[in-house]
Design a protein around this motif. Structure first.
Motif, short mmCIF file in Angstrom:
data_model
loop_
_atom_site.label_atom_id
_atom_site.label_comp_id
_atom_site.label_asym_id
_atom_site.label_seq_id
_atom_site.Cartn_x
_atom_site.Cartn_y
_atom_site.Cartn_z
N LEU A 14 -29.32 0.17 137.23
CA LEU A 14 -28.94 0.68 138.55
C LEU A 14 -30.17 1.16 139.32
O LEU A 14 -30.23 1.01 140.56
CB LEU A 14 -27.93 1.82 138.40
CG LEU A 14 -26.57 1.42 137.82
CD1 LEU A 14 -25.67 2.65 137.65
CD2 LEU A 14 -25.89 0.37 138.70
N THR A 17 -31.87 -1.85 140.71
CA THR A 17 -31.05 -2.39 141.80
C THR A 17 -31.22 -1.56 143.06
O THR A 17 -31.32 -2.10 144.18
CB THR A 17 -29.58 -2.41 141.37
OG1 THR A 17 -29.45 -3.19 140.17
CG2 THR A 17 -28.72 -3.03 142.46
N GLY A 18 -31.28 -0.24 142.89
CA GLY A 18 -31.50 0.62 144.05
C GLY A 18 -32.86 0.39 144.69
O GLY A 18 -32.98 0.38 145.93
N LEU A 21 -32.69 -2.80 146.58
CA LEU A 21 -31.89 -2.62 147.80
C LEU A 21 -32.72 -1.94 148.89
O LEU A 21 -32.70 -2.38 150.07
CB LEU A 21 -30.65 -1.78 147.48
CG LEU A 21 -29.79 -1.36 148.69
CD1 LEU A 21 -29.25 -2.59 149.44
CD2 LEU A 21 -28.65 -0.45 148.25
N ALA A 22 -33.45 -0.89 148.54
CA ALA A 22 -34.25 -0.17 149.53
C ALA A 22 -35.33 -1.06 150.12
O ALA A 22 -35.51 -1.10 151.36
CB ALA A 22 -34.86 1.08 148.88
#
Length: 450
Positions: A14, A17-18, A21-22
């Motif tokens: 996670l 993934t964060g 994403l950012a």
């Protein structure tokens, strides 16, 4: 899988993934700000721009959703936190094998390698999800970073076919991007296409290097563990040989004497009472001595002492057989000087004499055994020579010997091992007489003789 995944693996997936994403949002914002005109000025292109923006966002979301799934099932057989040079040592590797149910040799492949612990593709579902993420994420500005992470992760799974498939999907996705998102990619230009293809290839190479590095750490730790096990096996084998040698040296001599004289008593009916009495005395003495030496060997095996506790009294050994054994010290060597050497050297000389007497009793009963100990100054060694004449087998003696004795050859072999372990040697000559010659270095005796 070979190990249980905990919350740390999910948190790691996670977290990445964060991050993707950012960074993807930042790239999308920069791309939209640089490429997209104001909607009021777009005119007829407003609908196409909105559709292209939807592609970037929707495809990016799919790629971002694929990333944690692939990271969770990354094909590792050893936890990621363990795959560090300072962590994956032989001790930690042994702990992992024990905790994962591979405590024995199960971690080895059939050919003896450790390839069974390499990364695996992880099943067709995570591979298919990863390829889908690469296909859609490469098209999307939002999912470009996630697609790059997927490309590296899948390429690290030690499968050349998967590496080529990932590269092919990335290049195909780049070609599709010119059609689906022309505002972001613009018109097709061969130099830009080749540069992007080279970037994809570099990402694949990074993944391959990453997987090879992890496998190298596993191989190093496994081979270190195997070397430790090999050393332990050799140590156990050496201890077993030592036990066998000590048991043979301690008991074989006395049992041979018992068997020889008791066999002669059972065959010879013409012996006078004095001879019978002497034979019985030797049998009883040998039986008592064998019991004492057996207890000493067992005491040694039960304790931590790796040496021998048997008293190497050479004079007492010869005194019991003064009628058949003659011991001579060649000048300048004397019994007093011999008693001044170390216990290991004295024990080795004692074993030599014991083995020579045993062989003479077995194979040349009644013959005189001549034992000579001498000092070789050039080699700083003590030389031992045992010589006895061959015997013409009389029928009664041959019958008694054949019924009670059977030579195994282990005595001379064990004696040779003793000599070589001390830096000496042993030789055997059988003509014209049987001659057993050995030499062991005793450097500290040089000062005593001088």
């Amino acid at each position: 899988m070979t190990y249980h995944r905990g919350g740390n693996t999910l948190l790691h997936a996670l977290l990445w993934t964060g991050v993707c994403l950012a960074v993807g949002v930042l790239i999308l914002a920069i791309g939209v700000g640089a490429q997209w005109p104001d909607p009021q000025d777009a005119g007829g292109q407003a609908g196409a721009l909105r559709a292209e923006l939807f592609v970037h966002i929707a495809f990016g979301i799919v790629a971002l959703a694929c990333l944690p799934i692939v990271l969770l099932f990354d094909g590792r057989t050893i936890p990621r936190k363990t795959l560090r040079p300072k962590v994956l040592a032989a001790e930690k590797f042994r702990d992992f094998l024990t905790a994962s149910g591979r405590g024995g040799e199960e971690f080895l492949a059939e050919d003896g390698s450790v390839e069974s612990l390499q990364r695996r593709p992880g099943g067709w579902i995570p591979v298919a999800v990863g390829l889908l993420g690469i296909l859609l994420g490469t098209i999307s500005l939002l999912g470009a970073v996630a697609a790059s992470a997927l490309l590296i992760t899948l390429s690290a799974r030690r499968s050349w076919s998967l590496d080529f498939a990932c590269l092919a999907v990335a290049i195909a996705s780049q070609s599709m991007a010119y059609t689906l998102t022309p505002n972001a990619f613009g018109q097709f230009e061969l130099p830009i296409f080749l540069v992007n293809g080279a970037v994809f290839a570099i990402l694949v190479v990074i993944g391959v290097i990453r997987g090879a590095r992890e496998q190298g750490l596993i191989d190093t730790a496994a081979q270190t563990l195997l070397r430790e096990r090999s050393r332990q096996d050799r140590a156990v084998a050496e201890v077993r040989r030592g036990i066998a040698r000590d048991m043979h040296d301690s008991l074989s001599h006395h049992l041979s004497v018992i068997a020889m004289y008791s066999g002669a008593l059972s065959v010879r009916r013409d012996l006078d009472p004095e001879s019978v009495h002497e034979s019985a005395r030797l049998i009883a003495a040998s039986a008592r001595r064998s019991g004492i030496e057996l207890r000493e060997v067992l005491t040694m095996l039960r304790g931590d002492d790796q040496g021998t506790v048997i008293d190497p009294d050479l004079e007492r050994l010869i005194a019991d057989r003064s009628d058949t054994v003659e011991l001579t010290y060649a000048q300048p060597l004397t019994p007093e000087l011999l008693h001044s050497v170390g216990a290991l050297e004295r024990t080795t000389i004692y074993r030599f004499a014991q083995e020579a007497i045993t062989n003479a009793v077995k194979h040349a009963p009644g013959q005189k055994l001549l034992l000579t100990l001498s000092w070789i100054s050039e080699l700083e060694s003590v030389e031992m020579l045992a010589c006895n004449a061959h015997i013409a087998d009389a029928p009664t003696v041959a019958k008694a010997r054949d019924q009670s004795l059977a030579g195994s050859g282990l005595g001379l072999r064990g004696l040779k091992e003793r000599m070589e372990a001390m830096g000496g040697d042993l030789s055997v000559a059988r003509t014209p007489d049987f001659e057993l010659r050995a030499r062991i270095p005793v450097p500290n005796l040089k000062e005593e003789i001088a």
